[in-house]
Design a protein around this motif. Structure first.
Motif, PDB file in Angstrom:
ATOM      1  N   TRP A  37       0.754  -1.329  -0.069  1.00 38.72           N
ATOM      2  CA  TRP A  37       0.029  -0.016   0.158  1.00 38.72           C
ATOM      3  C   TRP A  37       0.849   1.166  -0.020  1.00 38.72           C
ATOM      4  O   TRP A  37       0.733   2.145  -0.744  1.00 38.72           O
ATOM      5  N   TYR A  38       1.897   1.407   0.905  1.00 37.64           N
ATOM      6  CA  TYR A  38       2.474   2.671   1.094  1.00 37.64           C
ATOM      7  C   TYR A  38       3.625   2.428  -0.008  1.00 37.64           C
ATOM      8  O   TYR A  38       3.614   3.637  -0.719  1.00 37.64           O
ATOM      9  N   ASN A  41       1.930   3.765  -3.235  1.00 39.29           N
ATOM     10  CA  ASN A  41       1.417   5.074  -3.385  1.00 39.29           C
ATOM     11  C   ASN A  41       2.697   6.045  -3.375  1.00 39.29           C
ATOM     12  O   ASN A  41       2.529   6.839  -4.071  1.00 39.29           O
ATOM     13  N   TYR A  45       3.248   8.781  -6.346  1.00 42.97           N
ATOM     14  CA  TYR A  45       3.904   9.985  -6.101  1.00 42.97           C
ATOM     15  C   TYR A  45       5.171  10.266  -6.871  1.00 42.97           C
ATOM     16  O   TYR A  45       5.453  11.315  -7.327  1.00 42.97           O
ATOM     17  N   TYR A  63      -7.510   8.913  -9.404  1.00 41.99           N
ATOM     18  CA  TYR A  63      -7.247   7.648  -8.583  1.00 41.99           C
ATOM     19  C   TYR A  63      -8.485   7.150  -7.684  1.00 41.99           C
ATOM     20  O   TYR A  63      -9.400   8.303  -7.417  1.00 41.99           O
ATOM     21  N   HIS A  67      -6.808   6.104  -2.356  1.00 40.58           N
ATOM     22  CA  HIS A  67      -5.440   6.704  -2.531  1.00 40.58           C
ATOM     23  C   HIS A  67      -5.424   8.156  -1.963  1.00 40.58           C
ATOM     24  O   HIS A  67      -4.301   8.501  -1.752  1.00 40.58           O
ATOM     25  N   HIS A  71      -1.800  10.387  -1.182  1.00 37.82           N
ATOM     26  CA  HIS A  71      -1.650  11.198  -2.330  1.00 37.82           C
ATOM     27  C   HIS A  71      -1.520  12.727  -1.848  1.00 37.82           C
ATOM     28  O   HIS A  71      -0.499  13.421  -2.127  1.00 37.82           O
TER      29      HIS A  71
END
Length: 93
Positions: A37-38, A41, A45, A63, A67, A71
Motif C-alpha cells: 500500500w505505502y 502509493n 507520487y 485515482y 489513495h 497522495h
C-alpha cells in the motif's frame, strides 16, 4: 464528490491503519500495508513528481478514493506543487 471530502478520505484511510494491525507473530497486515500500500502509493507520487516540468504546469490525477489521503499527504508535504480539490473543477467553480 462525497468521497473527496477530507473527513471521508481520513475515515477511508483508517481502514489501512486497522489493516496494519492484523496478525500477531506474523504481522501480515503490517507487511502488506508497508510493502504494497505505502510502497505503491509512493511510486505513484514519484511518477507524478517526474511529470513536473515547470511551475505553470497543471496535472490532473484520477485515482480511487482510497489513495486520496496518502497522495494528498505526499504532495502537500513535498512542497513541490499546489494541490487543488477536484470539487473545484467537477462543480465548475
Amino acid at each position: 464528490m462525497w468521497l473527496n471530502l477530507p473527513e471521508n478520505w481520513k475515515t477511508n484511510h483508517r481502514m489501512y491503519m486497522h489493516l496494519a494491525c492484523v496478525g500477531s507473530r506474523e504481522p501480515a497486515g503490517t507487511v502488506w500495508t508497508a510493502w504494497y500500500w505505502y510502497y505503491g502509493n509512493l511510486l505513484i507520487y514519484k511518477n507524478l513528481t517526474e511529470l513536473i516540468r515547470s511551475n505553470r504546469e497543471r496535472i490532473l490525477v484520477l485515482y480511487g478514493a482510497g489513495h486520496l489521503y496518502l497522495h494528498h499527504q505526499f504532495l502537500q508535504e513535498s512542497g513541490m506543487l499546489a494541490v487543488e480539490p477536484a470539487e473545484k473543477y467537477l462543480r465548475g467553480r
